[in-house]
Design a protein around this motif. Sequence first.
Motif, mmCIF file in Angstrom:
data_model
loop_
_atom_site.group_PDB
_atom_site.id
_atom_site.type_symbol
_atom_site.label_atom_id
_atom_site.label_comp_id
_atom_site.label_asym_id
_atom_site.label_seq_id
_atom_site.Cartn_x
_atom_site.Cartn_y
_atom_site.Cartn_z
ATOM 1 N N ASN B 22 0.813 -1.356 -0.062
ATOM 2 C CA ASN B 22 0.101 0.013 -0.103
ATOM 3 C C ASN B 22 0.701 1.222 0.019
ATOM 4 O OD1 ASN B 22 -2.776 -1.197 0.019
ATOM 5 N ND2 ASN B 22 -2.226 -1.967 2.092
ATOM 6 N N CYS B 23 0.216 2.327 -0.525
ATOM 7 C CA CYS B 23 1.043 3.664 -0.493
ATOM 8 C C CYS B 23 -0.098 4.689 -0.430
ATOM 9 C CB CYS B 23 1.681 3.449 -1.775
ATOM 10 S SG CYS B 23 2.485 5.182 -2.256
ATOM 11 N N ALA B 24 0.181 5.657 0.228
ATOM 12 C CA ALA B 24 -0.668 6.995 0.525
ATOM 13 C C ALA B 24 0.150 8.212 -0.092
ATOM 14 C CB ALA B 24 -1.013 7.250 1.811
ATOM 15 N N TYR B 25 -0.613 8.795 -0.630
ATOM 16 C CA TYR B 25 0.068 10.312 -1.225
ATOM 17 C C TYR B 25 -1.037 11.539 -0.953
ATOM 18 C CZ TYR B 25 -3.645 9.826 -5.035
ATOM 19 O OH TYR B 25 -4.747 10.021 -5.822
ATOM 20 N N GLN B 60 1.533 -8.394 -15.878
ATOM 21 C CA GLN B 60 1.414 -9.923 -15.658
ATOM 22 C C GLN B 60 1.864 -9.960 -14.237
ATOM 23 O OE1 GLN B 60 5.140 -11.125 -17.849
ATOM 24 N NE2 GLN B 60 4.577 -13.429 -17.585
ATOM 25 N N ARG B 61 1.042 -10.616 -13.635
ATOM 26 C CA ARG B 61 0.861 -10.916 -12.259
ATOM 27 C C ARG B 61 0.852 -9.657 -11.317
ATOM 28 N NH1 ARG B 61 4.524 -13.109 -9.017
ATOM 29 N NH2 ARG B 61 6.243 -12.556 -10.391
ATOM 30 N N VAL B 62 0.732 -8.491 -11.868
ATOM 31 C CA VAL B 62 0.602 -7.411 -10.984
ATOM 32 C C VAL B 62 -0.674 -6.479 -11.367
ATOM 33 C CG1 VAL B 62 3.157 -7.330 -10.565
ATOM 34 C CG2 VAL B 62 2.083 -6.040 -12.460
ATOM 35 N N THR B 63 -1.251 -5.975 -10.425
ATOM 36 C CA THR B 63 -2.201 -5.122 -10.318
ATOM 37 C C THR B 63 -2.182 -3.589 -9.506
ATOM 38 O OG1 THR B 63 -3.748 -6.883 -11.071
ATOM 39 C CG2 THR B 63 -4.851 -4.843 -10.269
ATOM 40 N N VAL B 64 -2.435 -2.344 -10.393
ATOM 41 C CA VAL B 64 -2.382 -1.438 -9.546
ATOM 42 C C VAL B 64 -3.883 -0.835 -9.383
ATOM 43 C CG1 VAL B 64 -1.633 0.020 -11.539
ATOM 44 C CG2 VAL B 64 -1.307 0.774 -9.344
ATOM 45 N N LEU B 65 -4.075 -0.425 -7.994
ATOM 46 C CA LEU B 65 -5.551 0.102 -7.721
ATOM 47 C C LEU B 65 -5.206 1.460 -7.436
ATOM 48 C CD1 LEU B 65 -7.008 -2.922 -6.045
ATOM 49 C CD2 LEU B 65 -7.330 -2.338 -8.391
ATOM 50 N N LEU B 66 -6.023 2.515 -7.790
ATOM 51 C CA LEU B 66 -6.021 3.988 -7.572
ATOM 52 C C LEU B 66 -6.914 4.313 -7.003
ATOM 53 C CD1 LEU B 66 -4.391 6.735 -7.427
ATOM 54 C CD2 LEU B 66 -5.065 7.062 -9.711
ATOM 55 N N ASN B 67 -7.206 4.939 -5.945
ATOM 56 C CA ASN B 67 -8.396 5.316 -5.160
ATOM 57 C C ASN B 67 -8.032 6.871 -4.690
ATOM 58 O OD1 ASN B 67 -10.368 6.332 -3.096
ATOM 59 N ND2 ASN B 67 -10.586 4.165 -2.346
ATOM 60 N N LYS B 68 -8.545 7.792 -5.801
ATOM 61 C CA LYS B 68 -8.380 8.981 -5.500
ATOM 62 C C LYS B 68 -9.068 9.812 -4.380
ATOM 63 C CE LYS B 68 -9.334 9.513 -9.801
ATOM 64 N NZ LYS B 68 -9.270 8.152 -10.426
ATOM 65 N N THR B 69 -10.123 9.338 -4.066
ATOM 66 C CA THR B 69 -11.008 9.747 -3.017
ATOM 67 C C THR B 69 -10.321 9.893 -1.610
ATOM 68 O OG1 THR B 69 -13.038 8.968 -3.959
ATOM 69 C CG2 THR B 69 -12.897 9.589 -1.654
ATOM 70 N N LYS B 71 -6.817 9.059 -1.611
ATOM 71 C CA LYS B 71 -5.419 9.300 -2.173
ATOM 72 C C LYS B 71 -4.515 8.187 -1.853
ATOM 73 C CE LYS B 71 -5.602 14.301 -1.709
ATOM 74 N NZ LYS B 71 -5.683 14.993 -0.507
ATOM 75 N N HIS B 72 -4.999 6.719 -2.226
ATOM 76 C CA HIS B 72 -4.417 5.609 -1.724
ATOM 77 C C HIS B 72 -4.117 4.778 -3.205
ATOM 78 C CE1 HIS B 72 -4.163 1.446 -0.573
ATOM 79 N NE2 HIS B 72 -3.660 1.941 0.663
ATOM 80 N N LEU B 73 -3.030 4.257 -3.104
ATOM 81 C CA LEU B 73 -2.555 3.430 -4.301
ATOM 82 C C LEU B 73 -2.041 2.056 -3.748
ATOM 83 C CD1 LEU B 73 -1.670 4.315 -7.188
ATOM 84 C CD2 LEU B 73 0.739 4.507 -6.361
ATOM 85 N N SER B 74 -2.176 1.023 -4.437
ATOM 86 C CA SER B 74 -1.790 -0.195 -3.880
ATOM 87 C C SER B 74 -1.345 -0.868 -5.090
ATOM 88 C CB SER B 74 -2.988 -1.014 -3.417
ATOM 89 O OG SER B 74 -4.046 -1.484 -4.239
ATOM 90 N N LEU B 75 -0.226 -2.158 -4.803
ATOM 91 C CA LEU B 75 0.308 -2.945 -5.941
ATOM 92 C C LEU B 75 -0.249 -4.379 -5.139
ATOM 93 C CD1 LEU B 75 2.050 -3.226 -8.288
ATOM 94 C CD2 LEU B 75 4.053 -3.537 -6.595
ATOM 95 N N GLN B 76 -0.852 -4.988 -6.109
ATOM 96 C CA GLN B 76 -1.104 -6.476 -5.758
ATOM 97 C C GLN B 76 -0.121 -7.474 -6.794
ATOM 98 O OE1 GLN B 76 -5.373 -6.835 -6.232
ATOM 99 N NE2 GLN B 76 -5.834 -5.426 -4.707
ATOM 100 N N ALA B 86 12.055 -7.985 -2.682
ATOM 101 C CA ALA B 86 12.969 -6.645 -3.117
ATOM 102 C C ALA B 86 12.119 -5.716 -2.339
ATOM 103 C CB ALA B 86 12.657 -6.460 -4.504
ATOM 104 N N VAL B 87 12.479 -4.304 -2.380
ATOM 105 C CA VAL B 87 12.026 -3.272 -1.965
ATOM 106 C C VAL B 87 11.141 -2.581 -3.072
ATOM 107 C CG1 VAL B 87 12.365 -0.936 -0.845
ATOM 108 C CG2 VAL B 87 13.915 -2.632 -0.243
ATOM 109 N N TYR B 88 10.008 -2.167 -2.745
ATOM 110 C CA TYR B 88 8.951 -1.758 -3.630
ATOM 111 C C TYR B 88 8.724 -0.200 -3.347
ATOM 112 C CZ TYR B 88 8.439 -6.200 -5.461
ATOM 113 O OH TYR B 88 8.714 -7.614 -5.932
ATOM 114 N N PHE B 89 8.993 0.457 -4.151
ATOM 115 C CA PHE B 89 8.411 2.049 -4.119
ATOM 116 C C PHE B 89 7.287 2.496 -5.129
ATOM 117 C CE2 PHE B 89 12.449 3.357 -1.962
ATOM 118 C CZ PHE B 89 13.397 2.507 -2.180
ATOM 119 N N CYS B 90 6.491 3.175 -4.385
ATOM 120 C CA CYS B 90 5.533 4.018 -5.319
ATOM 121 C C CYS B 90 6.005 5.337 -5.516
ATOM 122 C CB CYS B 90 4.132 4.013 -4.691
ATOM 123 S SG CYS B 90 3.980 4.938 -3.142
#
Lengths: 114, 114
Positions: B22-25, B60-69, B71-76, B86-90
Amino acid sequence: DAGVTQSPTHLIKTRGQQVTLRCSPKSGHDTVSWYQQALGQGPQFIFQYYEEEERQRGNFPDRFSGHQFPNYSSELNVNALLLGDSALYLCASSLTSGHQETQYFGPGTRLLVL
Amino acid sequence: GESVGLHLPTLSVQEGDNSIINCAYSNSASDYFIWYKQESGKGPQFIIDIRSNMDKRQGQRVTVLLNKTVKHLSLQIAATQPGDSAVYFCAENRTPGSARQLTFGSGTQLTVLP
């Protein structure tokens, strides 16, 4: 298809010295961005070059300067090095003219200032 | 401080399970978001990106979801594999209209357990 390349891979300098890092963008790319990554942190944007000019700059002092050459390669110069400049310096390339602005990163140059 | 942040600094998952990072902006004007994977000693590797006019994007095997309401981003990551450790950065684009300056969070360390 060559990716982003950077040189040197590692560098050791002493305080007060100057350093020049080099970057060759991915084939077909025209834009180069530079980032500084301290240990355990995310990359911090330094500046971006397009058409041989700096067109965006992050919150870095004037000791950090750069250049882009007609073949799109780029240099990052840091003057009067401080201990805090020790970091991984990353170059990323993208294609502005083709509106494909995904930034692809090189392996980085690890700078150690003693 | 960084406007892009991650909810958890570390995440451990069993091999074969799905991972969610998960990631918040905080910048509501940001119009472009990217996920990068960084393995030890290497530069960030592009995984997937999404523009603010989209809610979901699959690779491929990854999905990104964006919730602008919120301000949240996730990587599945589906069926997580040892090579996903690894280290994952948004990262968010701070220059709407042109992907020039990316702002990164501090990253999430993903560890895949056998």
